[in-house]
Design an enzyme around this catalytic site. Sequence first.
Site, PDB file in Angstrom:
ATOM      1  N   CYS A 108      47.471  41.083  41.743  1.00  0.00           N
ATOM      2  CA  CYS A 108      47.219  40.890  42.825  1.00  0.00           C
ATOM      3  C   CYS A 108      47.007  41.769  43.478  1.00  0.00           C
ATOM      4  O   CYS A 108      46.853  41.094  44.987  1.00  0.00           O
ATOM      5  CB  CYS A 108      49.264  41.546  42.533  1.00  0.00           C
ATOM      6  SG  CYS A 108      49.761  41.622  43.605  1.00  0.00           S
ATOM      7  N   GLU A 134      43.753  43.630  42.353  1.00  0.00           N
ATOM      8  CA  GLU A 134      43.624  45.251  41.295  1.00  0.00           C
ATOM      9  C   GLU A 134      41.274  44.731  41.579  1.00  0.00           C
ATOM     10  O   GLU A 134      41.420  43.492  42.361  1.00  0.00           O
ATOM     11  CB  GLU A 134      44.342  44.877  40.219  1.00  0.00           C
ATOM     12  CG  GLU A 134      45.660  45.518  39.994  1.00  0.00           C
ATOM     13  CD  GLU A 134      46.494  44.287  40.435  1.00  0.00           C
ATOM     14  OE1 GLU A 134      47.239  44.580  39.066  1.00  0.00           O
ATOM     15  OE2 GLU A 134      46.633  43.860  41.457  1.00  0.00           O
TER      16      GLU A 134
END
Length: 828
Positions: A466, A468
């Site tokens: 997402c 990271e």
Amino acid sequence: MQCCNQLSPHEQRLQDKIEGKVDRYRATHERVFTILESFDNTRPRIDVERAKYFTESMKATEGQPLPLRWAKALMHIAENMTVYIDDHQLICGRAGYQGRYGVLYPELDGDFLGTAIEDLPNRAESPFAITPEDARVVVEEIAPFWKGKTYHEALNLALPADVHKLTYDDPQGLMSRFIVNETSSFRSSIQWVHDYEKVLKRGFRSIKEEALEKIAALDPMSPCDNVEKRPFLEAIVIVCDAIILWAKRHAKLAAELAAKETDPTRKRELETMAEICAWVPENPARTFHEAVQAQWFTQVFSRIEQKTGTIVSNGRMDQYFWPFYEKDLAEGRITEDSALELLECMWVGMAQYVDLYISPTGGAFNEGYAHWEAVTIGGQTPEGRDATNDLTYLFLKSKREFPLHYPDLAARIHSRSPERYLWEVAETIKDGSGFPKLINDEEVVPLYVSKGATFAEALDYAVSGCTEARMPNRDTYTSGGAYINFAAALEMVLYNGKMLKYGDTDLGAHTGDPCEFKTWEEFWNAYVTQHHLFLKTAFVQQHIINNLRARHFAQPMGSSLHDLCMKHCLDLHTPQIPEGINLGYFEYMGFGTVVDSLSAIKKLVFEDKKLTMGELIEALKCNFEGKEDIQQLLKSAPCYGNNDDYADSIARDIDALSVKYGRRYSPELGMHNDVRYVPFTSHVPFGRVVSATPNGRKAWSALSDGSSASHGADVNGPTAILQSNFNSKNYGMRDRAARMLNIKFTPKCVEGEEGSQKLVSFIRTFCDLKLWHVQFNVINKETLLAAQRDPEKYRNLIVRIAGYSAYFVDLSPDLQNDLIARTGHDVM
């Protein structure tokens, strides 16, 4: 949609399609448009072959070392699963049926299979189709073997009673409480980035030879070498043979299709595919086409190997493809257009794979068939130079001209990013399909260095999942972290350890009757108690998860692409790999909701005394019915997202609670267990268990998402949102990680060259403030409402959700409403 003053290019294309006009970019993207139309409007189907052949092999190898069993299972799959080459495609390799498909991982949560299969076609979040025969295979041949053997069942039994009651809503752990939610049982690993460059430069034959050399060097008298290292290395040999065999089966199919093909152009395309698949990924890639095919084979086979988060990232594609692109372009082997066509053939392959979550929790957390194969562009080289090149701009061009929701384009930004790069990033954002998301080198790189990475390693990070980031060959942590509903912690303060959703069940700490609290400090201390209880629950979960995983999972192919795994002969699921950096996390859910609620309580109840605690709780219990005046009063309190230090200081104090707890107890887990603010779509199901909150939010509605403001609370413009994010971070503490920030603009706000320049300046401000992430929707509210009314007309409307883009009509009504409710900024 015609009522809008200004449409984004994406909205305009939809309007043109509704009116029967041909997409203006179709002429230059005919092949990929044709492939896309062959599957785009179909419901995904479940393909059971991976699960079937994996189960057959695991039955036959019980008692053997797990890495060996996993490798043999992958070989069995490679030998037997159906291989496909789609019409018009130039890149081949898929893990399941033609069209949109998902695959099963029974080793993970197969205890759900017996009941979930019949429910999947009808569930609200991400439904799937399955044939009667495939359903029979699942129920009769696959599920029975895994009963009592799955990772989910082991975790459910291992959790202590006090942790279990905050995690699951039933003894079997089939339903989540949505309070302190484990995420490891619906994914084998968190998001990951392979070292694709190793495949492109060496090939799997070289990796196999490395493993054979290590086997030959083992001490035949050493117990460790024989019991631990040898099975690992033998697994590497088998898995390298497996992916090579799988590729050669595609080469054989391509040759067979070419022999039958009558169209001379397509015949030559198939012959070329046969030649390429016979060479890669066994050998080093020699051309751009071979490099793209080798990367795609590696990524798809990784999906077959295990369920890695929501997907395996593509890494820094503009960097590792660049030498092949530059060479082929110079030698006249490709043109910019033909290279783009190859990449977009890969994009439509990504779009056909759909992440399948059997458990209701997994489906609710990842709506819109979420999987995000991040392609990272820009940033810096390991030497610290700007990394943009012509491929960087080609990826941005693709997103503007062929607006598919895959791949998930992530643009790294740093203080010296070229103006041209930022301008083209801004132009792509303005297009309106939600790409690219931005990740800030000025925050990520120093933070990773503080956690043990060298500057070169940190500078070479790739976006994964997402929001990271991962460092290939240095990151070694794979366990999914907890999602923590801190709005539930606040509710437990108001109701002395209980929640209205769960009646008289004691869930939290008994912090006393809040009506008896005389000071803000008493209320704050009660919240701290509940907050720490939730963190303790999450850390106990994580400790158990870390110790369980190596007994249930192995990852021989992923391990073969990691330098430290090969050096120490350890599988990637090993809890502690020497020299590795274990970057774990827990997720804070409902940040804006909690901040604004605490701000309202502090200001209105304890300082201004405009409201008693009893009056507040009475209004909350009745969901503000007949108490609308109190609801409006609560909304008038200082709110996070407006650069207001009253609210932002509370946000900073809350962040410090989590950061300090992580700093104190992470060493016991042998990892960095850092606080993140990345909800995926979990803020919607988490909101369904939380009653009305003191910020004026109605019961059971969505919580705030990520580090964004509560819906409608950000009234001072988008720059104030950036400033509040800055104000709320504890920059002096390293135990922090990704923060997801959503911002929605109207197309009018970013119109023309002036709008582009404003957006570039906004991005520079984001970079200067050292924020981790920001992503944008550029869309009119009227378009979203029209899509709700007539979903078939708006089937191709792409929106930005939570670190990924998805088709709006694939989302549940709750998530659609959540997106509509986000503040749309008219000015910047």
